[in-house]
Design an enzyme around this catalytic site. Structure first.
Site, mmCIF file in Angstrom:
data_model
loop_
_atom_site.group_PDB
_atom_site.id
_atom_site.type_symbol
_atom_site.label_atom_id
_atom_site.label_comp_id
_atom_site.label_asym_id
_atom_site.label_seq_id
_atom_site.Cartn_x
_atom_site.Cartn_y
_atom_site.Cartn_z
ATOM 1 N N LEU A 133 -3.093 -1.307 9.049
ATOM 2 C CA LEU A 133 -1.986 -1.746 8.209
ATOM 3 C C LEU A 133 -2.243 -3.204 7.843
ATOM 4 O O LEU A 133 -2.836 -3.955 8.634
ATOM 5 C CB LEU A 133 -0.647 -1.648 8.958
ATOM 6 N N ASP A 134 -1.798 -3.613 6.668
ATOM 7 C CA ASP A 134 -1.912 -5.018 6.295
ATOM 8 C C ASP A 134 -1.156 -5.878 7.312
ATOM 9 O O ASP A 134 -0.211 -5.417 7.961
ATOM 10 C CB ASP A 134 -1.326 -5.254 4.906
ATOM 11 N N ARG A 135 -1.550 -7.119 7.410
ATOM 12 C CA ARG A 135 -0.944 -8.024 8.391
ATOM 13 C C ARG A 135 0.581 -8.040 8.286
ATOM 14 O O ARG A 135 1.285 -7.970 9.295
ATOM 15 C CB ARG A 135 -1.489 -9.446 8.200
ATOM 16 N N THR A 137 2.586 -5.842 7.002
ATOM 17 C CA THR A 137 3.208 -4.518 7.017
ATOM 18 C C THR A 137 3.387 -4.071 8.462
ATOM 19 O O THR A 137 2.439 -4.073 9.241
ATOM 20 C CB THR A 137 2.339 -3.490 6.270
ATOM 21 N N ARG A 239 1.176 -1.426 -2.470
ATOM 22 C CA ARG A 239 1.554 -2.731 -3.022
ATOM 23 C C ARG A 239 1.051 -2.874 -4.450
ATOM 24 O O ARG A 239 1.777 -3.328 -5.345
ATOM 25 C CB ARG A 239 1.000 -3.843 -2.142
#
Length: 324
Positions: A133-135, A137, A239
């Site tokens: 997961l993105d930082r 998120t 996103r």
């Protein structure tokens, strides 16, 4: 929060193509966060060893040598380190990652990566995230407890991680019902922010299904709550798709406001309260809230949920009266 120790040791292995080269040259080329003069200083102070022996500026490196670098007075940015275990058996963990914590190491965070946090908290030294997961998120992640388990399932992840659903809050009135976005995405080398994904015809195939769950008026703004299901799993897919549709996620520093707040943070300036007020949140309002998983030794797939949103997102989601 968990502070990194003031003394840290970073290990690396000399690559085959670096055989016979001066260790100083190897360090300068691979680890550019220090200048050549800084590496000379650290070698002179005995902070670098190779195969257990203190190295100096004349040391020659050979392939597969183990290099250990001792960092004094080490610091890194604080990140949330609290997480919850949603499911656990002998081989796997399903955990809820907090927003704001990188899964893997970044240029400034090595100790408090989410992978390292899970390993320390569970005593599973080789616990491996099966996806990322993105930082900024938060939400559900599947971890294999052991490296052997990860290796066994990684290439066929889609057979065990069947479906992933996210909740996203965007500003504006999103179309009612279900919206499928099939725009191909890739990075644009002409973009000043090279890591940002764009709709380009020669991009990678990407498919996301959005379902509008409701709208809400608050403080002069209209917000829409969406469920997003990933059909493909490309970098920044949700996103970027929402930005291309004209509905960037609230709090997204990279894809909203032309990325100026991402640039400000990248320059090391940090964001102030006015910046967060414009963005609408400290963390982007995107959360991996539901996952359908089918492990080979289960008779039926199981669905796991987490609603442990960051506080600002929780306040808005509660206003929608969501029941999922």
């Amino acid at each position: 929060m968990s502070k990194a120790p003031s003394d840290m040791y970073f290990e690396s292995i000399v690559r085959p193509e670096q055989e016979g080269r001066c260790l100083l040259d190897v360090l300068c080329k691979r680890f550019t966060y220090h200048s050549r003069e800084e590496w000379i200083d650290r070698l002179g102070r005995g902070l670098v060893s190779i195969n257990g022996e203190v190295a100096d500026t004349d040391t020659v490196a050979h392939k597969n040598d183990k290099v250990l670098y001792h960092v004094e007075n080490y610091t890194e940015p604080d990140v949330p380190t609290d997480f919850s275990i949603v499911f656990e058996d002998e081989e796997f963990l399903v955990v809820a990652k907090p927003a704001g914590t990188p899964v893997h190491h970044t240029g400034r965070i090595f100790y408090n990566t989410f992978a390292a946090i899970v390993r320390r908290a569970t005593d599973c030294e080789t616990a491996t995230p099966m996806h990322r997961l993105d930082r900024d998120t938060g939400g559900l992640m599947l971890f294999a407890k052991y490296a052997e388990t990860a290796a066994r399932f990684q290439k066929n992840l889609d057979r065990i991680l069947l479906r992933k659903f996210y909740l996203a809050v965007v500003e504006g009135v999103f179309p009612e019902g279900e919206t499928r976005c099939d725009l191909p995405l890739r990075e644009d080398p002409d973009d000043r922010l090279r890591l940002r994904m764009h709709h380009l015809e020669d991009g990678k195939e990407c498919h996301t299904v959005f379902r509008k769950l409701g709208s809400l008026e608050r403080d002069g703004h209209t917000y829409s709550l969406l469920e997003a299901e990933l059909i493909t799993g490309r970098k920044h897919q949700i996103r970027a798709h929402l930005a291309e549709l004209g509905f960037p996620i609230v709090g997204d520093r990279l894809y909203s406001h032309d990325g100026i707040y991402y640039e400000k943070m990248a320059r090391g300036g940090g964001l102030d309260e006015n910046d967060y007020r414009v963005l609408g949140a400290r963390y982007q309002m995107l959360y991996a809230y539901r996952a359908e998983i089918a492990l080979p030794y289960w008779k039926e797939p199981r669905t796991f949920r987490s609603m442990d949103f960051p506080e600002e997102m929780k306040s808005l989601v509660d206003g929608f009266g969501l029941h999922v």
